[in-house]
Motif scaffolding. Structure first.
Motif, short mmCIF file in Angstrom:
data_model
loop_
_atom_site.label_atom_id
_atom_site.label_comp_id
_atom_site.label_asym_id
_atom_site.label_seq_id
_atom_site.Cartn_x
_atom_site.Cartn_y
_atom_site.Cartn_z
N ILE A 34 85.84 24.59 -16.37
CA ILE A 34 85.86 24.83 -17.81
C ILE A 34 85.25 23.62 -18.51
N SER A 35 84.49 23.89 -19.56
CA SER A 35 83.91 22.81 -20.34
C SER A 35 83.79 23.27 -21.79
N ARG A 36 83.54 22.32 -22.68
CA ARG A 36 83.41 22.67 -24.08
C ARG A 36 82.32 21.83 -24.72
N LEU A 38 80.29 32.03 -18.06
CA LEU A 38 80.77 32.70 -19.26
C LEU A 38 80.74 31.73 -20.43
N SER A 39 80.43 32.27 -21.60
CA SER A 39 80.47 31.50 -22.83
C SER A 39 81.46 32.14 -23.79
N CYS A 40 82.06 31.31 -24.60
CA CYS A 40 83.00 31.77 -25.62
C CYS A 40 82.65 31.03 -26.90
N ALA A 41 82.12 31.74 -27.86
CA ALA A 41 81.70 31.13 -29.12
C ALA A 41 82.62 31.57 -30.24
N THR A 79 81.49 26.08 -28.81
CA THR A 79 81.45 26.99 -27.66
C THR A 79 82.20 26.38 -26.48
N VAL A 80 82.86 27.24 -25.73
CA VAL A 80 83.53 26.86 -24.49
C VAL A 80 82.89 27.66 -23.36
N TYR A 81 82.85 27.05 -22.18
CA TYR A 81 82.20 27.68 -21.05
C TYR A 81 83.15 27.78 -19.86
#
Length: 121
Positions: free
Chosen positions: A70-72, A20-23, A78-80
């Motif tokens: 979790i990573s950023r 998953l990505s969070c932008a 963006t966070v993953y």
């Protein structure tokens, strides 16, 4: 106030992986703790993972520890959430959130609309 958009959800077989990505569509993420939460049908929203603003501190729910990461990437704003060894109990809508470090939803002030993850047996 940041605005967040998740992507990368979908249908996967048990044992498979998704990322998953969070932008940020508005604002920047580099001063925020970023968290991931999920909500399955008929269940309450639950904490999944969080990473503090500089990436030094992370915490995971026991149910995903060792499987999710979790990573950023602040350069990409963006966070993953890398999800491996998925099982049917991971089926849920996953939300990213920005705020202060913690496992409670109240620590976070900005939320994305969510991404559906469905794991089939």
């Amino acid at each position: 106030q940041v605005q967040l958009v998740e992507s990368g959800g979908g249908l996967v077989q048990a044992g498979g992986s998704l990322r998953l990505s969070c932008a940020a569509s508005k604002g920047t993420l580099n001063s925020y703790t970023m968290g991931w939460f999920r909500q399955a049908p008929g269940k309450e929203r639950e904490f999944v993972a969080a990473m503090n603003w500089n990436g030094i501190r992370t915490t995971y729910a026991d149910s995903v520890k060792g499987r999710f990461t979790i990573s950023r990437d602040d350069a990409k704003n963006t966070v993953y959430l890398q999800m491996n060894s998925l099982n049917t109990e991971d089926t849920a809508v996953y939300h990213c959130a920005a705020g202060a470090f913690g496992v409670e939803a109240g620590s976070y002030g900005a939320w994305g609309q969510g991404a559906q993850v469905t794991v089939s047996s």
